[in-house]
Design a protein around this motif. Structure first.
Motif, PDB file in Angstrom:
ATOM      1  N   VAL A  93     -12.487  18.410  56.152  1.00 28.24           N
ATOM      2  CA  VAL A  93     -13.290  19.662  56.474  1.00 28.24           C
ATOM      3  C   VAL A  93     -12.639  20.857  56.666  1.00 28.24           C
ATOM      4  N   LEU A  94     -11.830  20.927  57.484  1.00 27.11           N
ATOM      5  CA  LEU A  94     -11.104  22.119  57.912  1.00 27.11           C
ATOM      6  C   LEU A  94     -10.177  22.694  56.689  1.00 27.11           C
ATOM      7  N   GLU A  95      -9.694  21.638  55.629  1.00 21.04           N
ATOM      8  CA  GLU A  95      -9.135  22.219  54.667  1.00 21.04           C
ATOM      9  C   GLU A  95     -10.304  22.925  53.857  1.00 21.04           C
ATOM     10  N   LEU A 132     -13.262  27.445  64.605  1.00 24.98           N
ATOM     11  CA  LEU A 132     -12.377  26.271  64.043  1.00 24.98           C
ATOM     12  C   LEU A 132     -11.080  25.649  65.066  1.00 24.98           C
ATOM     13  N   SER A 133     -10.765  26.654  65.992  1.00 23.03           N
ATOM     14  CA  SER A 133      -9.968  26.148  67.187  1.00 23.03           C
ATOM     15  C   SER A 133     -10.424  25.111  67.856  1.00 23.03           C
ATOM     16  N   GLU A 134     -11.590  24.991  67.737  1.00 19.84           N
ATOM     17  CA  GLU A 134     -12.287  23.857  68.716  1.00 19.84           C
ATOM     18  C   GLU A 134     -12.033  22.354  68.168  1.00 19.84           C
ATOM     19  N   TYR A 135     -11.365  22.296  67.040  1.00 16.84           N
ATOM     20  CA  TYR A 135     -11.234  21.011  66.294  1.00 16.84           C
ATOM     21  C   TYR A 135      -9.956  20.555  66.737  1.00 16.84           C
ATOM     22  N   LYS A 176      -3.595  22.939  61.304  1.00 19.38           N
ATOM     23  CA  LYS A 176      -4.089  23.692  59.943  1.00 19.38           C
ATOM     24  C   LYS A 176      -4.009  25.142  60.005  1.00 19.38           C
ATOM     25  N   LEU A 177      -3.850  25.639  61.287  1.00 19.33           N
ATOM     26  CA  LEU A 177      -3.932  27.183  61.442  1.00 19.33           C
ATOM     27  C   LEU A 177      -2.740  27.600  62.232  1.00 19.33           C
ATOM     28  N   GLY A 178      -1.515  27.132  61.889  1.00 17.00           N
ATOM     29  CA  GLY A 178      -0.354  27.567  62.524  1.00 17.00           C
ATOM     30  C   GLY A 178      -0.073  28.913  62.095  1.00 17.00           C
ATOM     31  N   TYR A 179      -0.143  29.337  60.725  1.00 18.40           N
ATOM     32  CA  TYR A 179      -0.049  30.477  60.135  1.00 18.40           C
ATOM     33  C   TYR A 179      -0.813  31.630  60.893  1.00 18.40           C
ATOM     34  N   ALA A 228      -4.591  36.144  73.660  1.00 15.58           N
ATOM     35  CA  ALA A 228      -3.672  35.205  74.280  1.00 15.58           C
ATOM     36  C   ALA A 228      -4.423  33.931  74.456  1.00 15.58           C
ATOM     37  N   ASN A 229      -5.778  33.888  74.682  1.00 13.10           N
ATOM     38  CA  ASN A 229      -6.542  32.643  75.128  1.00 13.10           C
ATOM     39  C   ASN A 229      -6.508  31.792  73.519  1.00 13.10           C
ATOM     40  N   LEU A 230      -6.567  32.792  72.554  1.00 17.70           N
ATOM     41  CA  LEU A 230      -6.600  31.718  71.109  1.00 17.70           C
ATOM     42  C   LEU A 230      -5.438  31.033  70.971  1.00 17.70           C
ATOM     43  N   LEU A 231      -4.338  31.916  71.198  1.00 17.31           N
ATOM     44  CA  LEU A 231      -2.977  31.523  70.794  1.00 17.31           C
ATOM     45  C   LEU A 231      -2.585  30.193  71.577  1.00 17.31           C
ATOM     46  N   LYS A 232      -3.089  30.084  72.975  1.00 20.62           N
ATOM     47  CA  LYS A 232      -3.148  28.805  73.592  1.00 20.62           C
ATOM     48  C   LYS A 232      -3.661  27.780  73.003  1.00 20.62           C
ATOM     49  N   ARG A 233      -4.682  27.813  72.279  1.00 21.98           N
ATOM     50  CA  ARG A 233      -5.353  26.721  71.512  1.00 21.98           C
ATOM     51  C   ARG A 233      -4.920  26.393  70.191  1.00 21.98           C
ATOM     52  N   LEU A 234      -3.861  27.398  69.771  1.00 22.01           N
ATOM     53  CA  LEU A 234      -3.263  27.077  68.391  1.00 22.01           C
ATOM     54  C   LEU A 234      -1.922  26.429  68.617  1.00 22.01           C
ATOM     55  N   GLN A 235      -1.216  26.711  69.839  1.00 24.87           N
ATOM     56  CA  GLN A 235       0.151  26.481  69.958  1.00 24.87           C
ATOM     57  C   GLN A 235       0.342  25.087  70.796  1.00 24.87           C
TER      58      GLN A 235
END
Length: 275
Positions: free
Chosen positions: A167-169, A208-211, A217-220, A268-275
């Motif tokens: 789904v994410l893809e 999407l970061s809630e998944y 998938k969202l490292g970029y 910064a809050n978003l980065l915490k969820r992606l890293q």
């Protein structure tokens, strides 16, 4: 802060703010319930706050048929199904412990899981599963495609790993983004960073970061955000992002430092969820 005070002063005794989804000229409120909830969520309000508890109680009553949202019924699609979708999605923005909203989420999870049964999206399987679950074929743009704010919000903790990954893809590479949030392909980074388009892009990524697979998938996106750190060690998306939805968070943006503070907090809050 003043933004929250303005919204809270307009909340009605039953927990709503005027109409729910559409802002009509016939509504006595300058803001809809949905707009109020989106803004309060951005300002940090949670299920621990009394105003959110009242709103969730109201939405649950509407979901259970004990109350009705005051909006005019739209004729282009199944209005009852649409209202159950938007009510459940907003309840679950604040709590995953409401069984009525969770039931709606599980229905949509069954439809989407069937559509991705072999790891790729099949629109014919989607229509068949939708018809089996909801008892009628999808009609209207909101249901012919599941990639909207409401379904994507509902499904974040409802899919098995293989389905979630697929789904994410699909969502990331879909050429028209996520309905109601961002209208362009999410795999393509927006330009410039200092723009409302980039702010809406962040809203899609936040959703999407809630998944579970978001980091993979969202490292970029994380790299893109890090590239836009300014010389002060902060992020600044510019004055134009002040839309009374995502920004501002501070009471006043006349000083650049306040704008930088708000932008930095969000990124910064978003980065915490992606890293």
């Amino acid at each position: 802060g003043k933004w929250a005070k303005q919204i809270l002063s307009l909340q009605e005794p039953d927990g709503k703010w005027g109409w729910f989804h559409s802002l009509s000229q016939f509504s006595h409120s300058p803001i809809t319930t949905e707009q109020a909830l989106r803004r309060l969520e951005r300002l940090g309000y949670t299920m621990e706050d009394e105003c959110i508890q009242r709103a969730v109680s109201y939405m649950n009553d509407c979901l259970m048929g004990r109350n009705d949202i005051p909006d005019r019924k739209e004729k282009l699609h199944n209005w009852e199904l649409f209202t159950s979708l938007i009510l459940a999605a907003w309840i679950r923005r604040f709590t995953h412990e409401n069984p009525n909203a969770n039931q709606v989420a599980q229905q949509w999870a069954a439809v989407v899981s069937a559509a991705f049964a072999d790891g790729t999206y099949d629109p014919e399987r989607y229509v068949r599963a939708y018809t089996d679950v909801f008892g009628r074929k999808p009609n209207g743009g909101r249901f012919l495609d599941f990639v909207s704010f409401y379904q994507i919000s509902l499904l974040s903790d409802c899919l098995d790993e293989d389905t979630e990954s697929a789904v994410l893809e699909y969502v990331i590479h879909k050429n028209d983004g996520i309905y109601y949030i961002y209208g362009d392909q999410i795999s393509v980074l927006p330009d410039p960073f200092e723009s409302r388009k980039a702010s809406r892009y962040l809203a899609a990524i936040e959703l999407l970061s809630e998944y579970k697979f978001a980091k993979e998938k969202l490292g970029y996106v994380a790299g893109w955000l890090e590239d836009h750190l300014n010389e002060n060690g902060k992020w600044d998306m510019g004055k134009t992002v002040q839309d009374k939805v995502y920004f501002p968070l501070s009471d006043d943006w006349r000083k650049q430092e306040s704008r930088e503070k708000d932008c930095t907090e969000r990124v910064a809050n978003l980065l915490k969820r992606l890293q």
